[in-house]
Design an enzyme around this catalytic site. Structure first.
Site, short mmCIF file in Angstrom:
data_model
loop_
_atom_site.label_atom_id
_atom_site.label_comp_id
_atom_site.label_asym_id
_atom_site.label_seq_id
_atom_site.Cartn_x
_atom_site.Cartn_y
_atom_site.Cartn_z
N ALA A 152 0.81 -1.22 0.00
CA ALA A 152 0.00 0.00 0.00
C ALA A 152 0.84 1.27 0.00
O ALA A 152 0.40 2.32 -0.47
CB ALA A 152 -0.93 -0.01 1.21
N GLN A 187 0.24 -6.39 -3.57
CA GLN A 187 -0.83 -6.62 -2.59
C GLN A 187 -1.93 -5.60 -2.80
O GLN A 187 -2.96 -5.66 -2.15
CB GLN A 187 -0.29 -6.43 -1.18
CG GLN A 187 0.82 -7.38 -0.80
CD GLN A 187 1.20 -7.18 0.67
OE1 GLN A 187 0.76 -7.92 1.55
NE2 GLN A 187 1.99 -6.18 0.93
N HIS A 190 -4.01 -9.93 -3.83
CA HIS A 190 -5.18 -9.67 -2.99
C HIS A 190 -6.37 -9.16 -3.80
O HIS A 190 -7.31 -8.62 -3.24
CB HIS A 190 -4.81 -8.68 -1.88
CG HIS A 190 -3.86 -9.28 -0.87
ND1 HIS A 190 -3.10 -8.53 -0.01
CD2 HIS A 190 -3.57 -10.57 -0.59
CE1 HIS A 190 -2.36 -9.34 0.76
NE2 HIS A 190 -2.62 -10.58 0.42
N CYS A 222 -19.21 -12.76 -7.35
CA CYS A 222 -20.30 -13.34 -6.57
C CYS A 222 -19.74 -14.40 -5.63
O CYS A 222 -18.97 -15.26 -6.04
CB CYS A 222 -21.35 -13.95 -7.50
SG CYS A 222 -22.58 -14.90 -6.58
N CYS A 268 -21.54 -17.97 -6.97
CA CYS A 268 -21.31 -18.59 -8.28
C CYS A 268 -20.05 -18.09 -8.97
O CYS A 268 -19.74 -18.51 -10.08
CB CYS A 268 -22.53 -18.39 -9.19
SG CYS A 268 -22.64 -16.74 -9.91
N ASN A 321 11.14 1.32 2.03
CA ASN A 321 9.96 1.62 2.84
C ASN A 321 10.25 2.81 3.75
O ASN A 321 11.41 3.14 4.00
CB ASN A 321 9.56 0.39 3.68
CG ASN A 321 8.10 0.42 4.10
OD1 ASN A 321 7.23 0.82 3.31
ND2 ASN A 321 7.80 0.04 5.32
P1 NAD Z 1 0.65 -1.63 5.04
O1 NAD Z 1 -0.39 -0.57 5.21
O2 NAD Z 1 0.73 -2.71 6.03
O3 NAD Z 1 2.12 -0.96 4.98
C1 NAD Z 1 2.44 0.09 4.14
C2 NAD Z 1 3.86 0.55 4.48
O4 NAD Z 1 4.25 1.58 3.56
C3 NAD Z 1 4.02 1.13 5.88
O5 NAD Z 1 5.16 0.58 6.49
C4 NAD Z 1 4.20 2.63 5.63
O6 NAD Z 1 5.01 3.27 6.60
C5 NAD Z 1 4.87 2.64 4.28
N1 NAD Z 1 4.64 3.85 3.48
C6 NAD Z 1 3.45 4.48 3.26
N2 NAD Z 1 3.63 5.50 2.41
C7 NAD Z 1 4.94 5.55 2.09
C8 NAD Z 1 5.74 6.37 1.24
N3 NAD Z 1 5.21 7.38 0.53
N4 NAD Z 1 7.07 6.13 1.15
C9 NAD Z 1 7.64 5.12 1.87
N5 NAD Z 1 6.92 4.28 2.68
C10 NAD Z 1 5.60 4.50 2.78
O7 NAD Z 1 0.48 -2.16 3.59
P2 NAD Z 1 0.70 -3.62 3.02
O8 NAD Z 1 1.94 -4.22 3.59
O9 NAD Z 1 0.51 -3.48 1.57
O10 NAD Z 1 -0.53 -4.47 3.61
C11 NAD Z 1 -1.81 -3.96 3.69
C12 NAD Z 1 -2.88 -4.79 3.06
O11 NAD Z 1 -3.91 -3.88 2.74
C13 NAD Z 1 -2.50 -5.41 1.75
O12 NAD Z 1 -2.89 -6.72 1.85
C14 NAD Z 1 -3.32 -4.69 0.66
O13 NAD Z 1 -4.09 -5.64 -0.04
C15 NAD Z 1 -4.29 -3.83 1.39
N6 NAD Z 1 -4.33 -2.39 1.01
C16 NAD Z 1 -4.23 -2.00 -0.29
C17 NAD Z 1 -4.27 -0.64 -0.61
C18 NAD Z 1 -4.14 -0.24 -2.06
O14 NAD Z 1 -4.55 -1.00 -2.95
N7 NAD Z 1 -3.53 0.92 -2.35
C19 NAD Z 1 -4.43 0.31 0.37
C20 NAD Z 1 -4.57 -0.12 1.72
C21 NAD Z 1 -4.50 -1.48 2.01
ZN ZN Z 2 -23.86 -15.51 -8.47
#
Ligand code: NAD
Ligand code: ZN
Length: 258
Positions: free
Chosen positions: A30, A109, A129, A137, A140, A228
């Site tokens: 994310a 993810q 994900h 659905c 089905c 990160n």
């Molecule tokens: P997470 O929220 O657990 O971790 C995100 C990490 O990114 C954190 O450590 C945060 O400090 C870091 N971060 C955020 N912005 C940043 C930036 N600009 N620069 C550097 N670091 C930055 O996310 P995850 O590990 O992907 O897990 C969360 C779950 O939630 C996943 O399974 C995903 O499917 C879902 N999710 C998806 C979205 C999306 O599609 N954009 C958004 C929220 C959650």
């Molecule tokens: Zn259906």
């Protein structure tokens, strides 16, 4: 605290590892989308960090059993930031990596579709994900563009059901408590076995089994780069740990070698 020259050196060293690789797997979370205005879950400004109750709504048992939870979810889907968000420089750098011919696969993810919107080929993107751009659905498996269901919500249906079988509809994403699609996660682990460099970006690397991509790549002999804004659960696997803003680091890290 990191001084600027130290960080620049760290990026330059990691850049050399990138330049030497031909089959790179990128694993995104994310954090790569926050600079596009989509909040993460567990970062400092994350949806769950600010509101721990929000985590309950993404549990599959609650969704299936409680009509109120579904109705609230449909209202949220009408205004999800993913519909209007634009890819940022971090996404752009991964398109550039594909253009260089060195991107083996992009395991994400994220459910926001921003890698495809940025221009990565859909065949390279493995959405472990799922995606908010489709509904599925629960009974089905019928899968359709999300917009069809949203049109029904806007027309007054608070909880649109499947047009084929009247089953419960949800976005085609993996909720907590829901099994992953085995073909999709198998492919993600397979490409991680095959890569010669693993680049993990914007993830706490704490959601399983997706996060296993990192140790799988490492076990196959690939160096690991983690980018990160804070520490992750897998920093011990990193050959290069780059802490900072993704939108700044990725373009510098992935620029075409001279
Ligand atoms: P997470 O929220 O657990 O971790 C995100 C990490 O990114 C954190 O450590 C945060 O400090 C870091 N971060 C955020 N912005 C940043 C930036 N600009 N620069 C550097 N670091 C930055 O996310 P995850 O590990 O992907 O897990 C969360 C779950 O939630 C996943 O399974 C995903 O499917 C879902 N999710 C998806 C979205 C999306 O599609 N954009 C958004 C929220 C959650
Ligand atoms: Zn259906």
């Amino acid at each position: 605290m990191d001084s600027l020259p130290t960080r620049t050196t760290a990026i330059a060293r990691a850049s050399d590892a990138v330049a030497a690789a031909k089959r790179i797997v990128v694993f995104t979370g994310a954090g790569i989308s926050t600079e596009s205005g989509i909040p993460d879950f567990r970062g400092p400004n994350g949806v769950w960090t600010k509101n721990p109750k929000a985590e309950k709504a993404s549990n599959i048992t609650n969704y299936l059993n409680e009509p109120d939870v579904r109705e609230a979810a449909w209202q949220n889907r009408l205004t999800t930031p993913a519909w209007t968000a634009q890819p940022n420089d971090g996404h752009g750098a991964l398109v550039e990596l594909e253009r260089q011919g060195r991107l083996h696969a992009l395991v994400t993810q994220n459910i926001d579709g921003l890698h495809q919107k940025a221009g990565n080929d859909t065949s390279k993107v493995i959405e472990v994900h799922g995606t908010v751009w489709f509904t599925r659905c629960w009974e089905c498996d019928d899968r359709r563009p999300m917009e069809q269901a949203l049109t029904r919500v806007r027309a007054g249906d608070p909880d649109p059901s499947c047009l084929e079988c009247s089953g419960i509809l949800k976005s085609d994403t993996i909720s907590f408590g829901q099994a992953l699609n085995p073909d999709v996660i198998d492919r993600a682990l397979q490409v991680s076995d095959e890569c010669d460099l693993m680049l993990a970006v914007g993830s706490t690397l704490s959601v399983f089994p997706a996060a296993n991509c990192v140790p799988r790549a490492k076990a196959g002999g690939a160096p690991v780069i983690i980018v990160n804004g804070e520490e992750t659960a897998m920093d011990r696997y990193a050959d290069h740990l780059l802490v900072g803003q993704i939108g700044e680091i990725l373009p510098a890290l992935l620029a075409e070698p001279d």
